[in-house]
Design an enzyme around this catalytic site. Sequence first.
Site, mmCIF file in Angstrom:
data_model
loop_
_atom_site.group_PDB
_atom_site.id
_atom_site.type_symbol
_atom_site.label_atom_id
_atom_site.label_comp_id
_atom_site.label_asym_id
_atom_site.label_seq_id
_atom_site.Cartn_x
_atom_site.Cartn_y
_atom_site.Cartn_z
ATOM 1 N N TYR A 98 -0.866 3.501 -9.098
ATOM 2 C CA TYR A 98 -0.744 3.076 -7.699
ATOM 3 C C TYR A 98 0.679 3.296 -7.195
ATOM 4 O O TYR A 98 1.662 2.978 -7.867
ATOM 5 C CB TYR A 98 -1.101 1.594 -7.568
ATOM 6 C CG TYR A 98 -0.904 1.027 -6.176
ATOM 7 C CD1 TYR A 98 -1.859 1.204 -5.194
ATOM 8 C CD2 TYR A 98 0.247 0.298 -5.854
ATOM 9 C CE1 TYR A 98 -1.683 0.683 -3.914
ATOM 10 C CE2 TYR A 98 0.429 -0.238 -4.587
ATOM 11 C CZ TYR A 98 -0.541 -0.038 -3.628
ATOM 12 O OH TYR A 98 -0.362 -0.563 -2.368
ATOM 13 N N GLY A 132 -3.640 -6.691 18.308
ATOM 14 C CA GLY A 132 -3.000 -6.680 19.621
ATOM 15 C C GLY A 132 -2.060 -7.829 19.878
ATOM 16 O O GLY A 132 -1.618 -8.025 21.012
#
Length: 323
Positions: free
Chosen positions: A197, A42
């Site tokens: 990956y 946040g």
Amino acid sequence: MVGVFRFVSGCPGPSGFGSASTAQEVTEGIDGTNLTALVTGGASGIGLETSRVLALRGVHVIIGARNMKAANEAKNKFVRENPRARMDVLELDLCSTNSVRSFADNFIALHLPLNILINNAGIMFCPFQLSQDGIEVQFATNHIGHFLLTNLLLDTMKNTVKATGIQGRIVNLSSIAHNYCYKKGIRFHKINHKQGYSEKRAYGQSKLANILHANELSRRLQEEGVNITVNSVHPGLIMTPLFRHSAALMKLLKFFSFFLLKNVPQGAATTCYVALHPRLNGVTGKYFADCNEMRPSSYARNESLARELWEFSNKLISSVSVP
């Protein structure tokens, strides 16, 4: 095609809101003074705007942040602008299971209720690396950290529901990128393998995991008869620090920014809508974009895959836990 038209045009959907709606607009007139929300990540981007708007609506907001300096600066700025804002900051590094456990302990020690949990924080398109727990870093941060945090705080939320009679809400931030994942969705047996990956497919895998987690938790809570909803959201394409690992993509997105990108207040709208709007009472196990329910990928709707991920996540966390 209808969804694409609505996104580009900004036309509202069935909810009355659309891609052009802002977080303040979708929460206009809502009183959250009796609510406590926890927002991970946040301190920046859409998490910061989500925290600001929830606090503006009277919600007591707890920010979980890795960068405590930035989080405290944001908190102080909010309080200066809105002296009635209730906001606190606790340190949280979702890439570390030890940090997640410490954060949960610290939050529980505050003896606060928990009405809303917004699993917002995330990283994006990272080169291959492992977390300190030995887990591929995007999967560790975007999914495992939030999966563990949610489990650790679930009893607090259940107790809040019982004590107040107010429905609890959990919101997982996913992405439209969940469509672009590995074959079969999740690389369960190669989750930490460098070979094969792909930084973009690994991101898509982690965002798929966010939806599957929300769906499976929703199913379990419904079976228990617990008054807590769990939904996932795609905030939209927003130029945030998440793009720092992909300079080429950032240049491309800037080129198409007039058509594709939302600003941060628009990017936080769907999260705030799903977390706070009374229209979403009782709505659970759904996926939202532009403040409207959308149909996610077939992998995201696969109940067997969701159950397998749940068991896999628990085993993975157990394997890295300190005795």
